[in-house]
Design a protein around this motif. Structure first.
Motif, PDB file in Angstrom:
ATOM      1  N   GLY A  30       0.810  -1.205   0.000  1.00 40.25           N
ATOM      2  CA  GLY A  30       0.000   0.000   0.000  1.00 40.25           C
ATOM      3  C   GLY A  30       0.848   1.260   0.000  1.00 40.25           C
ATOM      4  O   GLY A  30       2.062   1.228   0.151  1.00 40.25           O
ATOM      5  N   THR A  31       0.165   2.387  -0.191  1.00 39.11           N
ATOM      6  CA  THR A  31       0.835   3.678  -0.151  1.00 39.11           C
ATOM      7  C   THR A  31       0.060   4.610   0.770  1.00 39.11           C
ATOM      8  O   THR A  31      -1.122   4.388   1.017  1.00 39.11           O
ATOM      9  N   PRO A  32       0.700   5.638   1.286  1.00 36.68           N
ATOM     10  CA  PRO A  32       2.119   5.949   1.187  1.00 36.68           C
ATOM     11  C   PRO A  32       2.970   4.835   1.817  1.00 36.68           C
ATOM     12  O   PRO A  32       2.518   4.139   2.741  1.00 36.68           O
ATOM     13  N   LEU A  33       4.199   4.718   1.333  1.00 37.50           N
ATOM     14  CA  LEU A  33       5.095   3.674   1.810  1.00 37.50           C
ATOM     15  C   LEU A  33       6.518   4.214   1.832  1.00 37.50           C
ATOM     16  O   LEU A  33       7.004   4.748   0.832  1.00 37.50           O
ATOM     17  N   TYR A  34       7.160   4.087   2.993  1.00 41.73           N
ATOM     18  CA  TYR A  34       8.583   4.433   3.086  1.00 41.73           C
ATOM     19  C   TYR A  34       9.403   3.212   2.678  1.00 41.73           C
ATOM     20  O   TYR A  34       9.252   2.139   3.267  1.00 41.73           O
ATOM     21  N   VAL A  35      10.276   3.387   1.699  1.00 39.93           N
ATOM     22  CA  VAL A  35      11.154   2.317   1.244  1.00 39.93           C
ATOM     23  C   VAL A  35      12.590   2.710   1.568  1.00 39.93           C
ATOM     24  O   VAL A  35      13.068   3.764   1.131  1.00 39.93           O
ATOM     25  N   ILE A 287      37.871  11.654  19.148  1.00 39.09           N
ATOM     26  CA  ILE A 287      36.935  12.434  18.360  1.00 39.09           C
ATOM     27  C   ILE A 287      35.627  11.666  18.211  1.00 39.09           C
ATOM     28  O   ILE A 287      35.616  10.515  17.780  1.00 39.09           O
ATOM     29  N   TRP A 288      34.527  12.318  18.570  1.00 33.70           N
ATOM     30  CA  TRP A 288      33.198  11.742  18.382  1.00 33.70           C
ATOM     31  C   TRP A 288      32.450  12.579  17.345  1.00 33.70           C
ATOM     32  O   TRP A 288      32.658  13.782  17.226  1.00 33.70           O
ATOM     33  N   THR A 289      31.596  11.919  16.588  1.00 31.57           N
ATOM     34  CA  THR A 289      30.748  12.619  15.629  1.00 31.57           C
ATOM     35  C   THR A 289      29.399  11.933  15.571  1.00 31.57           C
ATOM     36  O   THR A 289      29.261  10.782  16.003  1.00 31.57           O
ATOM     37  N   GLU A 290      28.386  12.631  15.027  1.00 31.67           N
ATOM     38  CA  GLU A 290      27.004  12.144  15.115  1.00 31.67           C
ATOM     39  C   GLU A 290      26.239  12.326  13.799  1.00 31.67           C
ATOM     40  O   GLU A 290      25.312  13.134  13.717  1.00 31.67           O
ATOM     41  N   PRO A 291      26.596  11.599  12.752  1.00 34.35           N
ATOM     42  CA  PRO A 291      25.835  11.695  11.508  1.00 34.35           C
ATOM     43  C   PRO A 291      24.460  11.050  11.654  1.00 34.35           C
ATOM     44  O   PRO A 291      24.309  10.015  12.286  1.00 34.35           O
ATOM     45  N   GLY A 292      23.465  11.671  11.087  1.00 40.80           N
ATOM     46  CA  GLY A 292      22.110  11.113  11.089  1.00 40.80           C
ATOM     47  C   GLY A 292      21.532  11.138   9.695  1.00 40.80           C
ATOM     48  O   GLY A 292      21.399  10.137   9.021  1.00 40.80           O
ATOM     49  N   ARG A 293      21.207  12.357   9.219  1.00 37.38           N
ATOM     50  CA  ARG A 293      20.688  12.538   7.868  1.00 37.38           C
ATOM     51  C   ARG A 293      21.620  11.911   6.826  1.00 37.38           C
ATOM     52  O   ARG A 293      21.166  11.276   5.870  1.00 37.38           O
ATOM     53  N   SER A 294      22.938  12.099   7.003  1.00 36.05           N
ATOM     54  CA  SER A 294      23.897  11.607   6.008  1.00 36.05           C
ATOM     55  C   SER A 294      24.026  10.090   6.016  1.00 36.05           C
ATOM     56  O   SER A 294      24.626   9.508   5.117  1.00 36.05           O
ATOM     57  N   ILE A 295      23.444   9.421   7.016  1.00 37.93           N
ATOM     58  CA  ILE A 295      23.414   7.958   7.041  1.00 37.93           C
ATOM     59  C   ILE A 295      22.161   7.435   6.333  1.00 37.93           C
ATOM     60  O   ILE A 295      22.227   6.483   5.547  1.00 37.93           O
ATOM     61  N   VAL A 296      21.013   8.042   6.591  1.00 34.93           N
ATOM     62  CA  VAL A 296      19.749   7.467   6.106  1.00 34.93           C
ATOM     63  C   VAL A 296      18.992   8.328   5.104  1.00 34.93           C
ATOM     64  O   VAL A 296      18.055   7.851   4.456  1.00 34.93           O
ATOM     65  N   GLY A 297      19.361   9.598   4.954  1.00 32.76           N
ATOM     66  CA  GLY A 297      18.562  10.513   4.150  1.00 32.76           C
ATOM     67  C   GLY A 297      18.336  10.069   2.722  1.00 32.76           C
ATOM     68  O   GLY A 297      17.195   9.945   2.259  1.00 32.76           O
ATOM     69  N   ASP A 298      19.434   9.839   1.979  1.00 35.10           N
ATOM     70  CA  ASP A 298      19.262   9.474   0.574  1.00 35.10           C
ATOM     71  C   ASP A 298      18.950   8.002   0.379  1.00 35.10           C
ATOM     72  O   ASP A 298      18.735   7.547  -0.750  1.00 35.10           O
ATOM     73  N   ALA A 299      18.867   7.246   1.472  1.00 39.17           N
ATOM     74  CA  ALA A 299      18.484   5.831   1.381  1.00 39.17           C
ATOM     75  C   ALA A 299      16.971   5.652   1.389  1.00 39.17           C
ATOM     76  O   ALA A 299      16.480   4.553   1.151  1.00 39.17           O
ATOM     77  N   GLY A 300      16.229   6.712   1.645  1.00 43.07           N
ATOM     78  CA  GLY A 300      14.773   6.603   1.748  1.00 43.07           C
ATOM     79  C   GLY A 300      14.041   7.133   0.524  1.00 43.07           C
ATOM     80  O   GLY A 300      14.439   8.156  -0.053  1.00 43.07           O
TER      81      GLY A 300
END
Length: 443
Positions: A30-35, A287-300
């Motif tokens: 069904g839609t809407p659907l997050y892939v 050194i710590w860093t916290e990527p979020g959008r750059s991990i999953v953004g273009d995968a959706g």
């Protein structure tokens, strides 16, 4: 529409992601659907971990779960050797339910409740990122009651104005987040934290904003933080062992976006750290860093079914889909831009310019203004790219719409990781007082 990751156009002329035909996915789920393209998510995780590993510096890469927090994503983060950044008891609970190691969890937030602090202390998380003086002393008191000592970073605002939208810029002086460097509150926080018996001060955290396409802001933040670290060591005798530079690495939403490869961001940051800390004779921190959008953004990718359309001659043609601001509020919040294609007619030439409207009763419920598509018809499947970050996590039930399902696709297989809400789910928590219940009429 730019094809990200494993996306391609198959022999049927359909958009395919992770070896799965998106038209078939729309029919089945069904839609809407997050892939979500699982292979691309894992690739992005590896890019960050590998880049920091090559730097030779000790590091932690923590996935910022606020971008997209479900148990399956927490499992991927652990499997790819990442730590986890959470900002609420809900995100913490999700991580713990997924079996994520608590010692690799960092807890953020500008208004953590006493209950959240207790929950995190009981779970034995690895670090709290303390945002203000009230939290600093509240955490120390609660840890003392539990006879524990917990590790902390102090979030500071370095006064770096990142070149991004004002709503997602967080490093400037006028911010709700953190201790300010300019007015002395950051140094006062170090002084107080280092004296509190139930806290172990590791260092500082800073985050200058999101969707950043250049390295200059990160480099300037490093310079400001090392200047602060040097003055703190000289005046207070406190040496930082951890430097957390946050996230904010940009992704490509549209053709105008020009993100750098992950390796370039990391190389610029780590080389500046080495240079600046050596210059001041300061021991190199972790050194710590916290990527979020750059991990999953273009995968959706979000799939919609086209319903109605409205052509206003000489003005605009509106094409409406079965979702909108309830599954993607970003365009309404801060004019975020996206690209799209007809998933079931992906190989056909673009014939017209249309604007994609959502189905909510709001004039502002627009997903995309003026995009080129083949001549769209009722029943076509619209695919909107780069919806992996801050779409599912911001979704709502406005107009009592049901939140979509989420599927992970990889190697031709699709797995549901979040089930679609049902109509029953919408009223599951509703309660009608006895005095309002309908009275059955006697015959």
């Amino acid at each position: 529409m730019y094809l990200h990751g494993t996306s391609t156009i198959n022999s049927k002329g359909h958009l395919e992601i992770g070896g799965c035909d998106t038209v078939e996915l729309a029919e089945q789920y069904g839609t809407p659907l997050y892939v979500m393209d699982e292979a691309l998510i894992r690739q992005r995780c590896k890019e960050f971990v590998d880049a920091f590993r090559k730097s030779g510096l000790p590091f932690q890469v923590a996935y910022a779960s606020k971008a997209f927090c479900v148990m399956a994503m927490c499992r991927i983060a652990e499997e790819e050797g990442m730590s986890l950044d959470v900002v609420s008891d809900g995100e913490l609970y999700t991580a713990l339910q997924a079996g994520f190691p608590p010692e690799r969890i960092h807890f953020h937030g500008n208004n953590k409740t006493p209950q959240e602090l207790e929950m995190a202390l009981d779970a034995g998380i690895g670090c709290f990122v303390v945002d203000n003086f009230i939290e600093l002393h509240m955490l120390n008191a609660i840890a003392g009651e539990k006879r524990k000592k917990t590790k902390v970073l102090l979030r500071i605002t370095p006064g770096v104005d990142a070149h991004t939208h004002e709503y997602i810029s967080t490093g400037q002086t006028d911010s709700k987040f953190g201790f300010d460097l300019a007015n002395g509150s950051a140094k006062q926080a170090v002084s107080e934290a280092s004296e509190l018996p139930h806290l172990e001060l590791l260092g500082t955290h800073s985050h200058i904003g999101s969707q950043i396409f250049e390295v200059g802001g990160f480099q300037l933040a490093v310079e400001k933080v090392i200047g602060f670290a040097v003055s703190v060591r000289a005046e207070l005798g406190v040496t930082f062992s951890v430097l957390n530079l946050g996230g904010g690495f940009g992704i490509r939403y549209t053709e105008s976006d020009t993100p750098l490869p992950v390796a370039e961001y990391v190389a610029a940051i780590t080389s500046t750290v080495r240079e600046q800390f050596a210059k001041h004779g300061y021991p190199l921190p972790e050194i710590w860093t916290e990527p979020g959008r750059s991990i999953v953004g273009d995968a959706g990718t979000t799939l919609y079914t086209i319903g109605t359309y409205k052509d206003i001659p000489g003005v605009r043609k509106y094409v409406a889909v079965d979702g909108g601001m309830t599954d993607n509020p970003r365009p309404a919040l801060y004019q975020a831009q996206y690209e799209a294609m007809l998933a079931n007619r992906a190989a056909e030439p673009e014939e017209e310019v249309v604007s994609i409207a959502g189905k909510c009763c709001e004039s502002g419920d627009m997903l995309i203004w003026d995009t080129k598509l083949p001549k769209a018809s009722t029943g076509d499947v619209l695919a909107v790219a780069c919806t992996g970050a801050y779409n599912y996590s911001m979704a709502s039930n406005y107009n009592r719409l049901r939140r979509p399902a989420v599927v992970f696709v990889k190697d031709g297989a699709a797995d549901v990781v979040v089930e679609r809400e049902t109509l029953g789910d919408l009223v599951h928590k509703d309660v009608v007082p006895e005095r309002m219940k309908p009275v059955s009429k006697a015959r």
